[in-house]
Design a protein around this motif. Structure first.
Motif, mmCIF file in Angstrom:
data_model
loop_
_atom_site.group_PDB
_atom_site.id
_atom_site.type_symbol
_atom_site.label_atom_id
_atom_site.label_comp_id
_atom_site.label_asym_id
_atom_site.label_seq_id
_atom_site.Cartn_x
_atom_site.Cartn_y
_atom_site.Cartn_z
ATOM 1 N N UNK A 132 12.969 64.963 67.226
ATOM 2 C CA UNK A 132 13.940 64.330 66.146
ATOM 3 C C UNK A 132 14.254 62.769 66.321
ATOM 4 N N UNK A 133 14.378 62.652 68.072
ATOM 5 C CA UNK A 133 14.956 61.477 68.467
ATOM 6 C C UNK A 133 13.936 60.298 68.420
ATOM 7 N N UNK A 134 14.308 59.147 67.941
ATOM 8 C CA UNK A 134 13.610 57.779 67.759
ATOM 9 C C UNK A 134 14.490 56.721 68.333
ATOM 10 N N UNK A 135 13.926 55.451 68.787
ATOM 11 C CA UNK A 135 14.413 54.523 69.274
ATOM 12 C C UNK A 135 15.724 54.158 68.690
ATOM 13 N N UNK A 136 15.543 54.332 67.198
ATOM 14 C CA UNK A 136 16.670 53.966 66.069
ATOM 15 C C UNK A 136 17.635 54.959 65.906
ATOM 16 N N UNK A 137 17.525 56.263 66.341
ATOM 17 C CA UNK A 137 18.316 57.266 66.090
ATOM 18 C C UNK A 137 18.485 58.239 67.505
ATOM 19 N N UNK A 138 19.153 57.582 68.603
ATOM 20 C CA UNK A 138 18.949 58.241 69.796
ATOM 21 C C UNK A 138 19.676 59.531 69.749
ATOM 22 N N UNK A 139 20.546 59.770 68.976
ATOM 23 C CA UNK A 139 21.467 61.116 69.237
ATOM 24 C C UNK A 139 20.713 62.129 67.922
ATOM 25 N N UNK A 140 19.720 61.677 67.542
ATOM 26 C CA UNK A 140 19.220 62.811 66.314
ATOM 27 C C UNK A 140 18.957 64.022 66.800
ATOM 28 N N UNK A 141 18.649 64.351 68.295
ATOM 29 C CA UNK A 141 18.498 65.720 68.624
ATOM 30 C C UNK A 141 19.999 66.570 68.851
ATOM 31 N N UNK A 142 21.012 65.915 68.912
ATOM 32 C CA UNK A 142 22.273 66.772 68.333
ATOM 33 C C UNK A 142 22.482 66.949 67.225
ATOM 34 N N UNK A 143 22.001 66.047 66.217
ATOM 35 C CA UNK A 143 22.161 66.519 64.904
ATOM 36 C C UNK A 143 21.163 67.663 64.542
ATOM 37 N N UNK A 144 20.056 67.725 65.054
ATOM 38 C CA UNK A 144 19.232 69.062 65.043
ATOM 39 C C UNK A 144 19.927 70.436 65.586
ATOM 40 N N UNK A 145 20.369 69.851 66.740
ATOM 41 C CA UNK A 145 21.017 71.143 67.333
ATOM 42 C C UNK A 145 22.397 71.618 66.465
ATOM 43 N N UNK A 146 23.010 70.669 65.934
ATOM 44 C CA UNK A 146 24.002 71.237 65.107
ATOM 45 C C UNK A 146 23.531 71.661 63.915
#
Ligand SMILES: [Zn+2]
Length: 261
Positions: A132-146
């Motif tokens: 899920x992570x991109x340069x523009x959404x660095x914390x996306x892995x936390x979103x998916x984990x949540x």
């Protein structure tokens, strides 16, 4: 010093079975662990459903002479540090301040790492979360984990190490920052860089009802909080008090930039 059985027992007691987890750890309080961080990871994997760790590399960062205003940074202040910056590469070791666990995880067979030059995550059995992570959404892995009912596990560390709180800050509308990272052939801009975490222990009382904690020998401890609750409570807190969780250091550039906004 805990062995495999002690750690496995502690992780089982936290009740994170079947859930993916993000882990922040300082292993010093354990003294010597027979089998080292590798064994701790095995115990954790057997009690959870996949593990991610921050494998951040602040040593790639450079400070430019000019940039966007109110960015929590003193432009031109990094001339000497810039000379020591190292270009990011996928096999770059995580910074020492991340503890020994991220490097141990990355050395495991089947481990994956994201390619963000400052905020990369490592993971085992968590490929979809990392993707899920991109340069523009660095914390996306936390979103998916949540979204997948993940937990945050804090081993001998407090909430100042809890990266997931940064994700909640951005959900609550708190501003992020722009930072710059050195690559082998260029410098790239990294948006949505998080703020300062040194005031994050103020979240503790708000998540206490959901926090599970196991005390271990020698003052060591492991605590776990379900991410959904952590994120909800943090967003509520910041919406009620836009200055919540900021630190009190007068010279803290990022907390002051949040106050100014
Ligand atoms: Zn601060």
């Amino acid at each position: 010093m805990p062995g495999y059985a002690d750690l496995k027992h502690a992780f089982d007691e936290l009740g994170v079975g079947g859930r993916p987890v993000i882990v922040h750890a300082s292993l010093k309080k354990f003294g010597h662990i027979a089998g080292g961080p590798k064994m701790l990871l095995q115990a954790l994997l057997s009690s959870s459903n996949g593990v991610i760790v921050p494998a951040f590399t602040y040593k790639t960062m450079v400070t430019p002479e000019v940039g966007p205003p109110n960015n929590g940074i003193v432009y031109g202040s990094g001339r000497d540090l810039n000379k020591m910056a190292e270009p990011f590469r996928m096999d770059m070791p995580p910074d020492k301040m991340m503890g020994v666990l991220p490097a141990a995880l990355l050395a495991e067979k089947g481990a994956r790492r994201t390619s963000h030059p400052i905020l990369s995550f490592g993971g085992l059995q968590t490929d979809e979360i990392l993707l899920a992570q991109t340069l523009f959404d660095p914390l996306a892995p936390i979103r998916v984990l949540t979204e997948t009912d993940g937990w945050v596990v804090l081993i001998n560390v407090d909430h100042t190490s809890n990266t997931s709180i940064h994700y909640a800050e951005s959900l609550a509308g708190r501003r992020g920052f722009v930072r710059w990272a050195l690559m082998p052939d260029r410098i790239i801009e990294c948006p949505r860089f998080p703020g300062d975490s040194s005031g994050f222990n103020a979240i503790e009382e708000h998540v206490r009802p959901y926090t599970r904690r196991v005390e271990m020998e020698g003052g060591a401890f492991i605590q776990a909080v379900p991410l959904k609750r952590l994120i909800e409570r943090t967003v509520e807190l910041i919406k009620k008090d836009p200055l919540a969780l900021l630190c009190q250091r007068e010279d803290c550039e990022r907390c002051n930039a949040v106050r100014d906004a």
